[in-house]
Design a protein around this motif. Sequence first.
Motif, mmCIF file in Angstrom:
data_model
loop_
_atom_site.group_PDB
_atom_site.id
_atom_site.type_symbol
_atom_site.label_atom_id
_atom_site.label_comp_id
_atom_site.label_asym_id
_atom_site.label_seq_id
_atom_site.Cartn_x
_atom_site.Cartn_y
_atom_site.Cartn_z
ATOM 1 N N ASP A 409 0.850 -1.192 0.000
ATOM 2 C CA ASP A 409 0.000 0.000 0.000
ATOM 3 C C ASP A 409 0.883 1.238 0.000
ATOM 4 N N SER A 411 1.116 5.437 0.831
ATOM 5 C CA SER A 411 0.490 6.457 1.666
ATOM 6 C C SER A 411 1.245 7.772 1.508
ATOM 7 N N ASP A 519 -3.031 -2.438 -3.089
ATOM 8 C CA ASP A 519 -4.200 -1.638 -2.749
ATOM 9 C C ASP A 519 -4.470 -0.685 -3.905
ATOM 10 N N LYS A 547 -10.959 -0.057 -3.577
ATOM 11 C CA LYS A 547 -11.758 0.248 -2.393
ATOM 12 C C LYS A 547 -13.219 0.512 -2.728
ATOM 13 N N ARG A 577 -5.600 -6.066 3.085
ATOM 14 C CA ARG A 577 -5.519 -4.700 2.577
ATOM 15 C C ARG A 577 -5.603 -3.677 3.708
ATOM 16 N N ASP A 578 -6.525 -3.891 4.646
ATOM 17 C CA ASP A 578 -6.678 -2.959 5.763
ATOM 18 C C ASP A 578 -5.441 -2.952 6.659
ATOM 19 N N HIS A 581 -2.833 -0.947 4.896
ATOM 20 C CA HIS A 581 -3.179 0.467 4.982
ATOM 21 C C HIS A 581 -2.829 1.021 6.370
ATOM 22 N N ARG A 582 -3.156 0.272 7.407
ATOM 23 C CA ARG A 582 -2.838 0.709 8.773
ATOM 24 C C ARG A 582 -1.341 0.864 8.957
#
Length: 674
Positions: A409, A411, A519, A547, A577-578, A581-582
Amino acid sequence: MANPASYRPKTGEIPTNPGVYRFRDPHGRVIYVGKAKSLRSRLNSYFANPAGLLPKTYAMVHAASSVEWTVVGSELESLQLEYTWIKEFKPRFNVVFRDDKTYPYLAVTLSEKYPRVQVMRGDKRKGTRYFGPYTAGAIRETMDTLLRVFPVRSCSAGVFKRAEASGRPCLLGYIDKCSAPCVGRISPEDHRALADDFCAFMGGEAKRFINKLEKKMAAAVSRLDYEQAARIRDDITALRKVFERNAVVLAEETDADVFALHEDELEAAVQVFHVRGGRIRGQRGWVVEKVEDFTTPDLVEHLLQQVYGEDGDTHGRLPREVLVPVVPSNVDELAQWLGGIRGAKVDIRVPQRGDKAALMSTVRENAEHALKLHKTRRAGDLTVRSLALQELQEALDLPVPLLRIECFDISHVQGTNVVASMVVVEDGLPKKSDYRKFSITGPAAVDDTAAMHDVLTRRFRHYLQDKSAQVDEDVLEAGTAEAAAEAAADAAAAAAVADTTTPAPKGKFAYPPNLVVVDGGKPQVNAAARALTDLGIDDVYVVGLAKRLEEVWLPDSDFPVILPRTSQGLYLLQRIRDEAHRFAISFHRQKRGKAMTVSALDGVPGLGASKRKALLSHFGSVKSVKAATAEELAQAKGIGPALAGAIVSHFAADGPGAVTVPAVNMTTGEIIET
């Protein structure tokens, strides 16, 4: 899946000496470590009839592609080497005793200047004294009660420093549950003595402190100081409450760990009661999956090996007696090894009668209930994980089982501080030790697709480098073995070679995934697939999870794969995926917070980051730095007279009416320097 016959060594090549052996998979990773009195007899048992092996042993020999061995001089040496390699390689098929619960310990950090009492999970920190394990409710109550009598510091480092800088203690200092060393109410020596008394009480010397307090109470009554006598009476009541919480089960001088187990063909549950000073101070449990056809003595040997292997720096937690249900294999060598860890003799024995045998029966009953509970819980968990992996494999039409999945992912905030995360799932469970973070700079930080291509390229370039290094080592090893064979005059010379192997590569990315999840939608998936193609990797599959509608995208596909909303495979992808992301968000916030910290000291000419840190460490705050004279500033580490003068001139130029910018964390809005 490899055929064991393809890498089976010739019987005559395997020595009959005691030693340790390792099975490796096609990627060079050690997947199993074992020891044997006779290497030839033990290794031949794996290849004679693979179909007759236990299910997990069958899976292990078919997952492996090679086997290596090391000859040692004695069974004690093999025990030590086996333990060392298990800790180093963490083989996935070895017996691993996993806690059925996570028990907290009451810990005292004796390595710090002002020791701190706190609740910790795990016992791997050096210089810390541990008591327990306890249940979560009991440990909080015990700690709260004892701080009344032994007001040792229990605050975090941040709270301690803020109180030290402000000159005001925290709430615990005001209510007399902390002696407040942060503001100088107690000297470091007296506070350490208080911490030592706390440890002595928890270590079983409760009666000594209670008798001491009773004498003080009597003296206070004789002086007619009834208020002091009442306070001491309440302290005695608190200590007795903690002391009497555990019933006396054995003689007061007894220090022992009592192990018991309950097993079936595939699994075993282990329970241990920690008895100190004749009282049960804690309880702990493990559940283990059997890999080989282990006997109960073998299981007990591995249990003691893993439980006490890391106790060398835990201040004598290993007791004088270890009570077990059966005598372990190699009991003499095991007792000698544990005695070396403890620094004194350790008695390993089976209780036959009396109170210790009765307690063993109670521990065994706990193990029986633990195995039943584990099987009830595990059935549903394994079923769901297996179903999710199978559904995902079928929905994506993949030819290989999804043993390892990696998710990536990206960010950032409007293209600044671009970072990426990599999370790993093996057998449907997170493997956090393999998580990785990436910082992205330069052209790759332009957009998400470029960043994704950069991250995948970097991750799999490392994999190819590690793989190439392992191939080079294998070629070198093979060449060395061939030269040694040609030079050997007879079989005795060949048997004299103690270690025929080289260590496995320690690369961070040496083990590739079966599936890469990104992601994002079609652009991110194509960028990831292009990165793998550019590197010549064609055995790793890529999908993306968008998403908006939770569509699953495949490379070069015009239409997504739509999984049912109730699909366990979709739930698994969402969880991965979550988690990615975290992990990415956490790293991004950390990086952005550091980059956006503003300090009033930043504008001082010649004052770099290390000297700013030295000033703040010496004076405690920017405010104190501003108030200091040039002579006082020069006393800080690295600050000379010229720089001290520049600092004074800088703040003097502000003037009394100037506005000063405080040090602020722009992510949280918190003032971090006052």
